[in-house]
Design a protein around this motif. Structure first.
Motif, PDB file in Angstrom:
ATOM      1  N   TYR A   1      49.809  35.929  41.509  1.00 16.31           N
ATOM      2  CA  TYR A   1      50.131  37.012  40.543  1.00 16.31           C
ATOM      3  C   TYR A   1      49.023  37.924  40.196  1.00 16.31           C
ATOM      4  O   TYR A   1      49.209  38.469  39.048  1.00 16.31           O
ATOM      5  CB  TYR A   1      51.324  36.626  39.866  1.00 16.31           C
ATOM      6  CG  TYR A   1      52.649  37.319  40.064  1.00 16.31           C
ATOM      7  CD1 TYR A   1      53.672  36.770  40.960  1.00 16.31           C
ATOM      8  CD2 TYR A   1      52.679  38.823  39.624  1.00 16.31           C
ATOM      9  CE1 TYR A   1      54.849  37.632  41.198  1.00 16.31           C
ATOM     10  CE2 TYR A   1      54.046  39.608  40.154  1.00 16.31           C
ATOM     11  CZ  TYR A   1      55.007  38.868  40.834  1.00 16.31           C
ATOM     12  OH  TYR A   1      56.019  39.536  41.091  1.00 16.31           O
ATOM     13  N   GLY A   2      47.974  37.924  40.913  1.00 15.26           N
ATOM     14  CA  GLY A   2      46.915  38.783  40.386  1.00 15.26           C
ATOM     15  C   GLY A   2      45.733  38.029  39.773  1.00 15.26           C
ATOM     16  O   GLY A   2      44.436  38.472  39.816  1.00 15.26           O
ATOM     17  N   LEU A   3      46.117  36.798  39.405  1.00 10.01           N
ATOM     18  CA  LEU A   3      44.959  35.774  38.612  1.00 10.01           C
ATOM     19  C   LEU A   3      44.105  35.205  39.568  1.00 10.01           C
ATOM     20  O   LEU A   3      44.655  34.712  40.666  1.00 10.01           O
ATOM     21  CB  LEU A   3      45.816  34.838  37.840  1.00 10.01           C
ATOM     22  CG  LEU A   3      46.173  35.538  36.533  1.00 10.01           C
ATOM     23  CD1 LEU A   3      47.635  34.992  36.373  1.00 10.01           C
ATOM     24  CD2 LEU A   3      45.408  35.405  35.367  1.00 10.01           C
ATOM     25  N   ASP A   4      42.871  34.968  39.483  1.00 12.46           N
ATOM     26  CA  ASP A   4      42.124  34.629  40.492  1.00 12.46           C
ATOM     27  C   ASP A   4      41.372  33.343  39.969  1.00 12.46           C
ATOM     28  O   ASP A   4      41.147  33.036  38.847  1.00 12.46           O
ATOM     29  CB  ASP A   4      40.768  35.513  40.978  1.00 12.46           C
ATOM     30  CG  ASP A   4      39.934  35.926  39.959  1.00 12.46           C
ATOM     31  OD1 ASP A   4      40.243  36.175  38.722  1.00 12.46           O
ATOM     32  OD2 ASP A   4      38.690  35.596  40.085  1.00 12.46           O
ATOM     33  N   TYR A   5      40.739  32.713  41.041  1.00 11.85           N
ATOM     34  CA  TYR A   5      39.693  31.634  40.785  1.00 11.85           C
ATOM     35  C   TYR A   5      38.572  31.958  41.784  1.00 11.85           C
ATOM     36  O   TYR A   5      38.811  31.891  42.993  1.00 11.85           O
ATOM     37  CB  TYR A   5      40.149  30.130  40.960  1.00 11.85           C
ATOM     38  CG  TYR A   5      39.352  28.917  40.762  1.00 11.85           C
ATOM     39  CD1 TYR A   5      38.404  29.132  39.768  1.00 11.85           C
ATOM     40  CD2 TYR A   5      39.011  28.112  41.884  1.00 11.85           C
ATOM     41  CE1 TYR A   5      37.702  27.996  39.665  1.00 11.85           C
ATOM     42  CE2 TYR A   5      38.221  27.101  41.560  1.00 11.85           C
ATOM     43  CZ  TYR A   5      37.319  26.963  40.526  1.00 11.85           C
ATOM     44  OH  TYR A   5      36.394  26.008  40.413  1.00 11.85           O
ATOM     45  N   ASP A   6      37.488  32.347  41.296  1.00 14.08           N
ATOM     46  CA  ASP A   6      36.375  32.946  42.166  1.00 14.08           C
ATOM     47  C   ASP A   6      36.913  33.893  43.032  1.00 14.08           C
ATOM     48  O   ASP A   6      36.545  33.867  44.160  1.00 14.08           O
ATOM     49  CB  ASP A   6      35.906  31.737  42.923  1.00 14.08           C
ATOM     50  CG  ASP A   6      34.317  31.383  42.545  1.00 14.08           C
ATOM     51  OD1 ASP A   6      33.903  32.114  41.725  1.00 14.08           O
ATOM     52  OD2 ASP A   6      33.891  30.425  43.065  1.00 14.08           O
ATOM     53  N   GLN A   7      37.570  34.957  42.539  1.00 12.40           N
ATOM     54  CA  GLN A   7      38.186  35.824  43.319  1.00 12.40           C
ATOM     55  C   GLN A   7      39.350  35.519  44.472  1.00 12.40           C
ATOM     56  O   GLN A   7      39.602  36.499  45.191  1.00 12.40           O
ATOM     57  CB  GLN A   7      36.887  36.805  44.031  1.00 12.40           C
ATOM     58  CG  GLN A   7      36.116  37.542  43.034  1.00 12.40           C
ATOM     59  CD  GLN A   7      37.027  38.528  41.945  1.00 12.40           C
ATOM     60  OE1 GLN A   7      37.686  39.158  42.438  1.00 12.40           O
ATOM     61  NE2 GLN A   7      36.393  38.500  40.814  1.00 12.40           N
ATOM     62  N   LYS A   8      39.683  34.520  44.504  1.00 15.10           N
ATOM     63  CA  LYS A   8      40.607  33.996  45.395  1.00 15.10           C
ATOM     64  C   LYS A   8      41.945  33.638  44.824  1.00 15.10           C
ATOM     65  O   LYS A   8      41.978  33.648  43.421  1.00 15.10           O
ATOM     66  CB  LYS A   8      40.226  32.690  46.184  1.00 15.10           C
ATOM     67  CG  LYS A   8      38.975  32.641  47.140  1.00 15.10           C
ATOM     68  CD  LYS A   8      38.752  31.356  47.853  1.00 15.10           C
ATOM     69  CE  LYS A   8      38.161  30.553  46.821  1.00 15.10           C
ATOM     70  NZ  LYS A   8      37.234  29.662  47.510  1.00 15.10           N
ATOM     71  N   TYR A   9      42.943  33.737  45.514  1.00 12.99           N
ATOM     72  CA  TYR A   9      44.475  33.466  45.321  1.00 12.99           C
ATOM     73  C   TYR A   9      45.114  34.527  44.445  1.00 12.99           C
ATOM     74  O   TYR A   9      46.275  34.131  44.004  1.00 12.99           O
ATOM     75  CB  TYR A   9      44.359  32.023  44.464  1.00 12.99           C
ATOM     76  CG  TYR A   9      43.907  31.134  45.032  1.00 12.99           C
ATOM     77  CD1 TYR A   9      44.118  30.449  46.348  1.00 12.99           C
ATOM     78  CD2 TYR A   9      42.656  30.521  44.417  1.00 12.99           C
ATOM     79  CE1 TYR A   9      43.233  29.486  46.791  1.00 12.99           C
ATOM     80  CE2 TYR A   9      42.029  29.380  44.858  1.00 12.99           C
ATOM     81  CZ  TYR A   9      42.204  29.148  46.272  1.00 12.99           C
ATOM     82  OH  TYR A   9      41.526  27.960  46.776  1.00 12.99           O
ATOM     83  N   ARG A  10      44.427  35.756  44.326  1.00 15.44           N
ATOM     84  CA  ARG A  10      45.337  36.882  43.566  1.00 15.44           C
ATOM     85  C   ARG A  10      46.495  36.888  44.223  1.00 15.44           C
ATOM     86  O   ARG A  10      47.653  37.675  43.675  1.00 15.44           O
ATOM     87  CB  ARG A  10      44.399  37.907  43.370  1.00 15.44           C
ATOM     88  CG  ARG A  10      43.170  37.910  42.410  1.00 15.44           C
ATOM     89  CD  ARG A  10      42.627  39.591  42.398  1.00 15.44           C
ATOM     90  NE  ARG A  10      41.167  39.379  41.915  1.00 15.44           N
ATOM     91  CZ  ARG A  10      40.928  39.179  40.549  1.00 15.44           C
ATOM     92  NH1 ARG A  10      41.935  39.192  39.831  1.00 15.44           N
ATOM     93  NH2 ARG A  10      39.746  39.304  40.211  1.00 15.44           N
ATOM     94  N   ASN A  11      46.542  36.981  45.585  1.00 16.14           N
ATOM     95  CA  ASN A  11      47.745  37.372  46.357  1.00 16.14           C
ATOM     96  C   ASN A  11      48.896  36.192  46.542  1.00 16.14           C
ATOM     97  O   ASN A  11      49.754  36.420  47.130  1.00 16.14           O
ATOM     98  CB  ASN A  11      47.267  37.760  47.654  1.00 16.14           C
ATOM     99  CG  ASN A  11      46.574  36.584  48.413  1.00 16.14           C
ATOM    100  OD1 ASN A  11      45.882  35.979  47.828  1.00 16.14           O
ATOM    101  ND2 ASN A  11      46.715  36.508  49.937  1.00 16.14           N
TER     102      ASN A  11
END
Ligand code: IMP
Ligand code: MG
Length: 179
Positions: free
Chosen positions: A155-165
């Motif tokens: 939901y917008g939050l990333d780990y190393d720019q991944k998983y935001r989607n």
């Protein structure tokens, strides 16, 4: 090879239901007014879009981006404005929309800066709050969920720019690596 996996903490349905409630609340609280949503990129973008669709008032949007000099999972007190707002805030009823308030450092700096632009009102809305991690006090008017001290993505939050989607909120669980 990844030494972590992601476990669902809040389902897409739970998050969407809560955003609807916050949208209803804002619609009530700002009745007769126009709201100006300020999105803090990139994390706040998914939440802001969903929230904006549920606010039944004249609503304008603007975006800003701040980077904190910190490690991947912790922010420092130093914040740089990477992209400033397009519009002035003077006289507007502003709601800053964030993904998460953690230490509170980023937000306390941003709010101080935005207040100097003389909005009519300035409130903070965050999807997630980790109150146990707070270092700097910030007044949050609208909170989606208070969560424990875990590193979350989606939901917008990333780990190393991944998983935001990811359409839900997941916890990054680090696996034991010893063999
Ligand atoms: P604060 O200045 O410590 O409040 O940091 C806020 C920023 O750190 C957020 O806007 C996120 O970009 C990032 N952050 C804090 N906790 C998490 C998390 O659990 N997952 C992903 N990013 C996080
Ligand atoms: Mg953020």
């Amino acid at each position: 090879m990844a030494n972590y996996h992601i476990e669902e903490m809040l389902s897409e349905e739970e998050v969407d239901r809560r955003i609807q409630e916050i949208g209803d609340q804002i619609t009530k609280d700002y009745a007769g007014k126009q709201v100006h949503l300020v999105c803090v990129l990139k994390g706040g973008a998914f939440f802001m879009c969903e929230l904006a669709k549920r606010i039944k008032l004249d609503t304008s949007l603007d975006f800003m981006s701040a980077s904190s000099y910190g490690s991947r999972t912790e922010s420092s007190g130093l914040i740089k404005i990477v992209k400033d707002l397009d519009e002035p805030l003077k006289g507007k009823d502003v709601i800053v929309v964030e993904d998460i308030v953690d230490s509170g450092r980023t937000l306390s700096y941003l709010l101080k800066m935005l207040k100097e632009r003389e909005p009519n009102s300035l409130r903070l809305c965050t999807l997630l709050d980790k109150p146990s991690r707070r270092v700097v006090d910030v007044d949050v008017e609208y909170t989606g969920f208070q969560i424990p001290d875990e590193f979350v993505v989606g939901y917008g939050l990333d780990y190393d720019q991944k998983y935001r989607n990811l359409p839900y909120i997941g916890v990054v669980k680090f696996d034991d690596t010893e063999e």
